[in-house]
Design an enzyme around this catalytic site. Structure first.
Site, PDB file in Angstrom:
ATOM      1  N   THR A  43      11.926  -1.649   7.888  1.00 20.85           N
ATOM      2  CA  THR A  43      11.096  -0.480   8.211  1.00 20.85           C
ATOM      3  C   THR A  43      10.744  -0.702   9.882  1.00 20.85           C
ATOM      4  O   THR A  43      11.624   0.035  10.778  1.00 20.85           O
ATOM      5  CB  THR A  43       9.990   0.816   8.049  1.00 20.85           C
ATOM      6  OG1 THR A  43      10.460   0.544   6.308  1.00 20.85           O
ATOM      7  CG2 THR A  43       9.549   1.935   8.432  1.00 20.85           C
ATOM      8  N   GLU A  97       0.873   1.377   3.838  1.00 19.40           N
ATOM      9  CA  GLU A  97       2.244   1.789   4.843  1.00 19.40           C
ATOM     10  C   GLU A  97       2.093   1.408   6.069  1.00 19.40           C
ATOM     11  O   GLU A  97       2.705   0.417   6.564  1.00 19.40           O
ATOM     12  CB  GLU A  97       2.797   3.373   5.115  1.00 19.40           C
ATOM     13  CG  GLU A  97       2.778   4.332   3.941  1.00 19.40           C
ATOM     14  CD  GLU A  97       3.782   3.946   3.504  1.00 19.40           C
ATOM     15  OE1 GLU A  97       4.051   2.708   2.522  1.00 19.40           O
ATOM     16  OE2 GLU A  97       5.263   4.539   3.526  1.00 19.40           O
TER      17      GLU A  97
HETATM   18  N1  HSE Z   1      10.110   8.035   8.824  1.00 15.82           N
HETATM   19  C1  HSE Z   1       9.903   6.075   8.399  1.00 15.82           C
HETATM   20  C2  HSE Z   1      10.859   5.880   9.476  1.00 15.82           C
HETATM   21  C3  HSE Z   1      10.099   6.058   7.685  1.00 15.82           C
HETATM   22  O1  HSE Z   1      12.194   6.375   9.396  1.00 15.82           O
HETATM   23  O2  HSE Z   1      10.730   5.031  10.108  1.00 15.82           O
HETATM   24  C4  HSE Z   1       9.919   4.675   6.663  1.00 15.82           C
HETATM   25  O3  HSE Z   1      10.149   4.526   5.244  1.00 15.82           O
END
Ligand code: HSE
Length: 305
Positions: free
Chosen positions: A181, A129
């Protein structure tokens, strides 16, 4: 002992509107298939069968990073061959990177005879991640490994709370555009007004209580976000209308899935989830963008086939 294991590693919806970076749930589909083979040849080798052009260099691949983290805890002289078939598009907002990372470590652990606890597997997956987004968020990886709904109380150290929940069905509309992201995090406010923070943690507490009690009206009221969604909505064409259509078709609530562009809605039963899918599809067609829709019961987890 087995020499090869294939794991189906499902998509996950993180944030769930009111739990940015700390709440998520797993679906049953779509999923990645990750096959790991133990090898006497040291090192990590990655191949793909999906033609998506993802990196095969283990230092640049999320599954490679996760397996490297696991391997750093081994004293055995073993290597890993990883074959990935992605059913989840990268940049979709439904935990694509987590699915590959978690699938790889769950498969490797099974091959090693189950040496690691689920939370340790999540810890390894977080290396993937971090590589994908530059942030150590566990709200996709934790539900992918544990299954169902989870709350991540802390990432350092990892503290994962499994949440009981009533039967729920998710409708996920995935516009065929990519939102990274890292880009979706770059638009977030660095500071938030105290009143917005209070509303968000009130909603998160209420949502968790609604999961435990099965109070779907409370769940519906709690699915609001004053902080993250307003900043990200502009990245997703047609978001507002698609969510509205889903709500009018009977969904409990919904919003941006993870960092987007996917939009999810939760429903109490499969039939409503299907009507929600129809209504959202009609609404989204007006954007002229291509999209896919998934309907899945909440509750999958990464597991050997
Ligand atoms: N919680 C993270 C975001 C998840 O919203 O950036 C990304 O997959």
């Amino acid at each position: 002992m087995e020499n090869s294991v294939t794991v189906r590693s499902p998509a996950t919806v993180s944030n769930v509107v009111c739990g940015f970076d700390c709440l998520g749930f797993a679906l049953r589909e779509p999923f990645d298939e990750v096959r790991v083979t133990l090898s006497s040849q040291l090192g990590i080798r990655i191949s793909h069968t999906d033609g998506l052009g993802l990196p095969s260099d283990p230092l640049k691949n999320v599954a490679g990073a996760a397996i490297a983290a696991l391997q750093s805890r081994l004293t055995d002289g073993v290597g890993f061959d990883i074959q990935i078939h992605k059913g989840i598009r990268p940049g979709s907002g439904i935990g694509s990177s987590a699915a590959s990372s978690c699938g790889a470590v769950v498969a490797a652990d099974r091959l090693l005879g189950g040496r690691f606890k689920p939370a340790e597997l999540v810890e390894f997956a977080l290396a993937g991640e971090e590589l994908a987004s530059g942030s150590r968020h566990a709200d996709n990886a934790a539900p992918c490994v544990f299954g169902g709904f989870v709350l991540v109380r802390s990432t350092r150290p990892l503290d994962i709370v499994e949440l009981a929940h009533p039967p729920l069905y998710a409708t996920v509309l995935h516009p065929q555009i990519e939102v990274k992201t890292s880009d979706a995090r770059a638009v977030l406010p660095r500071e938030v007004p105290l009143a917005s923070a209070v509303r968000n943690w009130s909603n998160l507490g209420a949502f968790v209580a609604a999961l435990a009690s099965g109070d779907l009206e409370l769940m519906s009221r709690a699915m609001q976000d004053d902080i993250v969604e307003p900043a990200r909505m502009a990245l997703i064409p047609g978001f507002h209308n698609a969510r509205q259509a889903g709500l009018e078709a009977g969904a409990i609530g919904g919003g941006i899935s993870g960092s987007g562009p996917s939009i999810f809605m939760l429903s109490a039963d499969e039939r409503t989830a299907s009507s929600v899918a129809d209504a959202m599809s009609v609404s989204y067609a007006a954007t002229g963008l291509d999209f896919r829709v998934y309907i899945s019961e909440v509750g999958g987890s990464a597991a050997a086939e």
